[in-house]
Design a protein around this motif. Structure first.
Motif, PDB file in Angstrom:
ATOM      1  N   LYS A  31      29.195  33.444  -7.547  1.00  0.00           N
ATOM      2  CA  LYS A  31      30.083  32.698  -8.446  1.00  0.00           C
ATOM      3  C   LYS A  31      29.561  31.274  -8.658  1.00  0.00           C
ATOM      4  O   LYS A  31      29.571  30.756  -9.774  1.00  0.00           O
ATOM      5  CB  LYS A  31      31.502  32.664  -7.867  1.00  0.00           C
ATOM      6  N   THR A  32      29.129  30.649  -7.579  1.00  0.00           N
ATOM      7  CA  THR A  32      28.569  29.300  -7.694  1.00  0.00           C
ATOM      8  C   THR A  32      27.323  29.316  -8.559  1.00  0.00           C
ATOM      9  O   THR A  32      27.109  28.426  -9.393  1.00  0.00           O
ATOM     10  CB  THR A  32      28.237  28.750  -6.299  1.00  0.00           C
ATOM     11  N   ARG A  33      26.512  30.325  -8.377  1.00  0.00           N
ATOM     12  CA  ARG A  33      25.298  30.459  -9.187  1.00  0.00           C
ATOM     13  C   ARG A  33      25.634  30.609 -10.671  1.00  0.00           C
ATOM     14  O   ARG A  33      25.003  30.005 -11.538  1.00  0.00           O
ATOM     15  CB  ARG A  33      24.509  31.668  -8.685  1.00  0.00           C
ATOM     16  N   SER A  34      26.641  31.429 -10.969  1.00  0.00           N
ATOM     17  CA  SER A  34      27.043  31.622 -12.361  1.00  0.00           C
ATOM     18  C   SER A  34      27.641  30.354 -12.952  1.00  0.00           C
ATOM     19  O   SER A  34      27.562  30.124 -14.161  1.00  0.00           O
ATOM     20  CB  SER A  34      28.058  32.761 -12.458  1.00  0.00           C
ATOM     21  N   GLN A  52      32.309  32.045 -26.720  1.00  0.00           N
ATOM     22  CA  GLN A  52      31.213  31.579 -27.549  1.00  0.00           C
ATOM     23  C   GLN A  52      31.435  30.137 -27.986  1.00  0.00           C
ATOM     24  O   GLN A  52      30.505  29.342 -28.048  1.00  0.00           O
ATOM     25  CB  GLN A  52      31.073  32.476 -28.782  1.00  0.00           C
ATOM     26  N   GLU A  53      32.682  29.799 -28.293  1.00  0.00           N
ATOM     27  CA  GLU A  53      32.963  28.439 -28.729  1.00  0.00           C
ATOM     28  C   GLU A  53      32.820  27.444 -27.578  1.00  0.00           C
ATOM     29  O   GLU A  53      32.311  26.344 -27.759  1.00  0.00           O
ATOM     30  CB  GLU A  53      34.377  28.365 -29.306  1.00  0.00           C
ATOM     31  N   ALA A  54      33.266  27.846 -26.384  1.00  0.00           N
ATOM     32  CA  ALA A  54      33.296  26.894 -25.269  1.00  0.00           C
ATOM     33  C   ALA A  54      31.926  26.727 -24.620  1.00  0.00           C
ATOM     34  O   ALA A  54      31.612  25.681 -24.077  1.00  0.00           O
ATOM     35  CB  ALA A  54      34.313  27.347 -24.211  1.00  0.00           C
ATOM     36  N   PHE A  55      31.080  27.800 -24.685  1.00  0.00           N
ATOM     37  CA  PHE A  55      29.829  27.756 -23.942  1.00  0.00           C
ATOM     38  C   PHE A  55      28.794  26.889 -24.643  1.00  0.00           C
ATOM     39  O   PHE A  55      28.667  26.913 -25.853  1.00  0.00           O
ATOM     40  CB  PHE A  55      29.278  29.167 -23.751  1.00  0.00           C
ATOM     41  N   SER A  56      28.041  26.136 -23.851  1.00  0.00           N
ATOM     42  CA  SER A  56      26.934  25.352 -24.386  1.00  0.00           C
ATOM     43  C   SER A  56      25.938  25.125 -23.264  1.00  0.00           C
ATOM     44  O   SER A  56      26.306  25.059 -22.092  1.00  0.00           O
ATOM     45  CB  SER A  56      27.436  24.019 -24.926  1.00  0.00           C
ATOM     46  N   PHE A  57      24.650  25.000 -23.618  1.00  0.00           N
ATOM     47  CA  PHE A  57      23.628  24.745 -22.619  1.00  0.00           C
ATOM     48  C   PHE A  57      23.718  23.340 -22.040  1.00  0.00           C
ATOM     49  O   PHE A  57      23.007  23.013 -21.103  1.00  0.00           O
ATOM     50  CB  PHE A  57      22.241  24.948 -23.229  1.00  0.00           C
ATOM     51  N   THR A  58      24.557  22.495 -22.607  1.00  0.00           N
ATOM     52  CA  THR A  58      24.640  21.117 -22.128  1.00  0.00           C
ATOM     53  C   THR A  58      25.329  21.010 -20.771  1.00  0.00           C
ATOM     54  O   THR A  58      25.154  20.015 -20.086  1.00  0.00           O
ATOM     55  CB  THR A  58      25.394  20.247 -23.141  1.00  0.00           C
ATOM     56  N   ASN A  59      26.124  21.997 -20.380  1.00  0.00           N
ATOM     57  CA  ASN A  59      26.822  21.911 -19.101  1.00  0.00           C
ATOM     58  C   ASN A  59      26.258  22.871 -18.058  1.00  0.00           C
ATOM     59  O   ASN A  59      26.851  23.061 -17.007  1.00  0.00           O
ATOM     60  CB  ASN A  59      28.321  22.174 -19.279  1.00  0.00           C
ATOM     61  N   LYS A  60      25.125  23.506 -18.342  1.00  0.00           N
ATOM     62  CA  LYS A  60      24.471  24.386 -17.371  1.00  0.00           C
ATOM     63  C   LYS A  60      22.975  24.144 -17.415  1.00  0.00           C
ATOM     64  O   LYS A  60      22.452  23.568 -18.369  1.00  0.00           O
ATOM     65  CB  LYS A  60      24.779  25.860 -17.680  1.00  0.00           C
ATOM     66  N   ARG A  61      22.305  24.621 -16.361  1.00  0.00           N
ATOM     67  CA  ARG A  61      20.864  24.460 -16.284  1.00  0.00           C
ATOM     68  C   ARG A  61      20.185  25.817 -16.200  1.00  0.00           C
ATOM     69  O   ARG A  61      20.784  26.809 -15.783  1.00  0.00           O
ATOM     70  CB  ARG A  61      20.478  23.627 -15.064  1.00  0.00           C
ATOM     71  N   LEU A  62      18.914  25.829 -16.547  1.00  0.00           N
ATOM     72  CA  LEU A  62      18.129  27.047 -16.372  1.00  0.00           C
ATOM     73  C   LEU A  62      17.688  27.142 -14.916  1.00  0.00           C
ATOM     74  O   LEU A  62      17.203  26.169 -14.341  1.00  0.00           O
ATOM     75  CB  LEU A  62      16.900  27.016 -17.284  1.00  0.00           C
ATOM     76  N   CYS A  63      17.852  28.316 -14.356  1.00  0.00           N
ATOM     77  CA  CYS A  63      17.424  28.556 -12.971  1.00  0.00           C
ATOM     78  C   CYS A  63      15.912  28.740 -12.943  1.00  0.00           C
ATOM     79  O   CYS A  63      15.349  29.471 -13.751  1.00  0.00           O
ATOM     80  CB  CYS A  63      18.126  29.797 -12.420  1.00  0.00           C
ATOM     81  N   GLU A  64      15.261  28.060 -12.011  1.00  0.00           N
ATOM     82  CA  GLU A  64      13.815  28.206 -11.890  1.00  0.00           C
ATOM     83  C   GLU A  64      13.465  29.640 -11.509  1.00  0.00           C
ATOM     84  O   GLU A  64      14.202  30.301 -10.782  1.00  0.00           O
ATOM     85  CB  GLU A  64      13.276  27.245 -10.819  1.00  0.00           C
ATOM     86  N   ARG A  65      12.319  30.097 -11.979  1.00  0.00           N
ATOM     87  CA  ARG A  65      11.905  31.479 -11.714  1.00  0.00           C
ATOM     88  C   ARG A  65      11.773  31.745 -10.227  1.00  0.00           C
ATOM     89  O   ARG A  65      12.169  32.808  -9.736  1.00  0.00           O
ATOM     90  CB  ARG A  65      10.584  31.745 -12.437  1.00  0.00           C
TER      91      ARG A  65
END
Length: 741
Positions: free
Chosen positions: A414-417, A564-577
């Motif tokens: 959950k924390t990861r998501s 879809q409306e609420a989600f944005s990449f501005t509040n999450k990060r990409l997980c390193e490979r």
């Protein structure tokens, strides 16, 4: 050829004489840091005409390399280790050492110092550089060589990952005079310490972070004799202010906290950007329960050395301690990872014979070296990727396992998501961007087709084109959402970030077919293919939820449009490979461990004995240690030593656990077996070793006399008792705490 072998020294016989020396010369340029152990090569001859000479070699550490005389003395001592003839009437040839060559790598100047000895004859010493050219050995070269040999003996003493055949380990320092020489050489070469490299977790070696300082801290810290280290660092701190971090650490080890705080206070004014000093201060504050104060220092250390793994690791540890798990996961994701470079080693060459003499008096208490036929393991256990992690990857995985041990697997997912962009979210955003792109293209095409060219050359749109344009704009707004100017701005940024020209990595921890198969097997797939979290616990359930790439427990599942409306990449990060891969490694470890514990519980309820092979118990013990299940790991190791498996690891692991618990009797019993294994593998050194450190840890509380009486009460054979008493004799010689009571 039997009589040509040494009685109690391991050796490898060459196919052609001199191959080992040639291979070492060719490999000199590949040695990156401290270099490999010393190489001792000898040529044996019978003196008879027509009898072929034999060449053999072995690896060794702990020999005094301060001069050519001390190295020549070691080669001369080998002449007394040749096998004698079985009887006076034996007609076999008498083998003698004709000549020898001792090679010792100088890690400071990157050259190989060699001493040739002819028996009878003279001694010649010379230096071989990386190109294979010879030079004269100077006094500075000998001092650097002496320190290089000592550091290899100290740092390679009990490294379980560094294993080579025919490797003999002797005590590097046997007297207080030898220790004084070590300190004098360390003081003279301290400013050159960065030249010998550093641990794999340190990217750039510095004056205070290198193999030289690591060797000093290991040698004096392992026995609790911080006073000698403090005296050395006191002298050096006058020349180099950064040494204050090592000096403060030494005083903290001596429980001189007031003096340590004064040193840190003065030093931070001169070197405010020393991350090692900031780490010492933060560790002290954490020990006093001031985690919030320590957090500020650790953050400053990250700013001072953002490219170092250890600064980010320390910050992650502190976040875990403060139970800020989201920040801990984000910080772990930011850790810089380095390619792991293992210890320097010799190039392997073909050998005609391997001679590993069997020490009967010591090995009687050990099982047979031959591998039992039933000592196999399940392929699922052998394929676990966790034991193969090294360097920064192993340290990062240790932080991840600490996280899961505190909050559990489900909460970790959950924390990861919550902090990372999951694959389903990425696909959803990409599909949304594709819809917008198609709609815009269709609008532009219709606008181009709806134009009217008049006779005077002017162009105007048809009346109905306005309606179409308005309708298209409305449809596009409907897809983008009605969030006002801020939503439009975010959508514009997301569209730009997701354009085909940009290369954004897709985070994929498993293929779709794997996910569908896992869901089908676990019976948790709903008709629409979405996963539903269950209340299963990692410990009690044999099913561990696979770390799917989509956030499984979103409350907005019912209203996809709202998400879809609420989600944005501005509040999450990409997980390193690499971190994504570590999650899969953790999943495999947890899956195997959960099945194992479920089987144990089932067999206990059925009152049936649960049987595994010795190798399987050892692997399960290692798995328990990695996942921080100490008691279960101890039980697995105890079951392993009950089998006939020849392995030192379970005994050393139990030795550490018993010493930490303060159990003298069990610690001594485990130390006896561990010492027998070490001497059977030609580790003839007393300190620094794990056994000595565990004895000294108990000696601080109970005294060495109680350990000595415990050994006497066990009725050990004379050779074993002599070995065990050598650890206490070292404590008496160097006045380790507890030696006098």
């Amino acid at each position: 050829m039997t009589d040509a072998a040494f009685k109690d020294i391991p050796e490898l016989f060459e196919v052609d004489i001199g191959e080992a020396l040639t291979a070492r010369t060719e490999s000199l340029a590949t040695f990156r840091e401290l270099g490999p152990p010393d190489l001792c090569h000898v040529v044996k001859s019978t003196g008879r005409t027509g009898q072929r000479d034999l060449g053999s070699f072995h690896y060794i550490s702990g020999v005094d390399a301060s001069s050519s005389a001390s190295l020549a003395a070691y080669i001369n001592s080998l002449t007394y280790s040749l096998e004698d003839n079985l009887a006076w009437f034996s007609k076999g040839p008498t083998w003698k050492v004709r000549n020898g060559c001792y090679c010792c790598f100088n890690a400071f100047s990157r050259v190989d110092v060699r001493v040739d000895v002819k028996i009878p004859g003279g001694v010649s010493a010379y230096v071989v550089d990386l190109r294979g050219e010879r030079h004269e050995a100077t006094s500075e070269i000998w001092q650097e060589t002496y320190m290089s040999a000592l550091l290899r003996a100290i740092l390679y003493s009990d490294d379980p990952s560094y294993w080579i055949d025919a490797y003999r380990k002797l005590d590097p320092i046997t007297s207080s005079e030898g220790e004084v020489r070590f300190l004098q050489a360390a003081e003279a070469l301290f400013m050159k310490g960065w030249q010998v490299g550093s641990d794999p977790e340190i990217q750039v070696a510095t004056v205070v972070s290198n193999h030289l300082t690591a060797g000093i801290l290991k040698y004096f810290g392992g026995s609790g004799r911080w006073q000698q280290a403090a005296n050395l660092f006191e002298k050096l701190s006058a020349r180099e202010p950064e040494v204050a971090s090592l000096l403060a650490r030494s005083y903290l080890g001596m429980n001189e906290e007031v003096k340590a705080v004064q040193i840190m206070s003065n030093a931070i004014k001169h070197t405010p950007r020393s991350y090692t000093l900031l780490h010492v201060q933060s560790d002290f504050l954490r020990s006093k329960g001031k985690a919030d104060w320590a957090l500020k220092l650790v953050k400053e250390a990250v700013n001072c050395a953002p490219s170092e793994f250890v600064t980010w690791e320390k910050l992650t540890e502190l976040y875990i301690e403060m139970k800020d798990y989201e920040s801990a996961l984000l910080t772990l994701n930011s850790c810089p990872m380095f390619t792991y470079n293992g210890r320097d080693a010799h190039r392997s060459i073909p050998t005609s014979r391997v001679h590993l003499p069997f020490k009967r008096q010591i090995s009687d208490i050990l099982p047979e070296r031959q591998k039992p036929e039933d000592d196999e393991a399940d392929p699922a256990l052998l394929r676990l990727p966790g034991p193969r992690l090294q360097g920064t990857w192993a340290r990062a995985y240790a932080l991840l396992t600490r996280l899961v041990s505190e909050i559990g697997w489900d909460e970790l997912l959950k924390t990861r998501s919550a902090v990372f962009v999951m694959e389903e979210e990425y696909r959803m955003q990409k599909a949304q961007a594709d819809i917008r792109n198609v709609a815009v293209k269709q609008q532009l095409r219709r606008e181009a087709d709806s134009g009217v060219i008049h006779e005077d050359g002017t162009v105007s749109r048809r009346s109905e084109s306005a309606t179409l344009t308005a309708d298209d704009d409305a449809s596009i707004k409907g897809v983008r959402g009605s969030g006002g100017s801020k939503a439009s701005e975010l959508d514009g940024k997301a569209e730009e970030a997701l354009s085909p020209s940009d290369s954004i990595p897709i985070i994929r921890v498993s293929t779709e077919s794997d996910i569908e198969r896992e869901l089908a097997e676990s019976g948790r797939a709903t008709p629409n293919g979405k996963d539903i979290d269950g209340p299963a616990s990692v410990i009690t359930s044999p099913i561990v939820e696979r770390p799917l790439t989509a956030a499984a427990n979103e409350e907005a599942e019912s209203s996809s449009a709202a998400l879809q409306e609420a989600f944005s990449f501005t509040n999450k990060r990409l997980c390193e490979r690499w971190l994504d891969n570590l999650f899969m490694v953790l999943y495999e470890d947890l899956r195997v461990w959960t099945i194992f514990r479920a089987e144990v519980a089932h067999f206990k309820t059925q009152h049936v004995a649960y049987r595994k092979t010795g190798l399987e118990w050892e692997i399960l013990g290692d798995l328990g240690v990695r996942l921080h299940h100490k008691e279960e790991a101890k039980e697995a190791y105890q079951r392993c030593i009950e089998t006939s498996r020849y392995s030192q690891k379970p005994w050393t692991k139990l030795l550490e656990m018993y010493a930490e618990e303060g159990d003298i009797t069990r610690t001594v019993q485990a130390a006896i077996r561990a010492a027998a294994y070490q001497h059977a593998d030609f580790t003839e050194m007393t300190y620094p070793t794990l056994i000595a450190r565990c004895f000294f840890k108990l000696g601080e509380i109970h005294g060495h006399a109680k350990i000595s009486f415990t050994l006497l009460s066990m009725g050990l054979s004379e050779p074993i008792l002599k070995i065990m008493d050598s650890y206490l004799q070292y404590g008496k010689t160097f006045k380790v705490e507890g030696y006098d009571f």
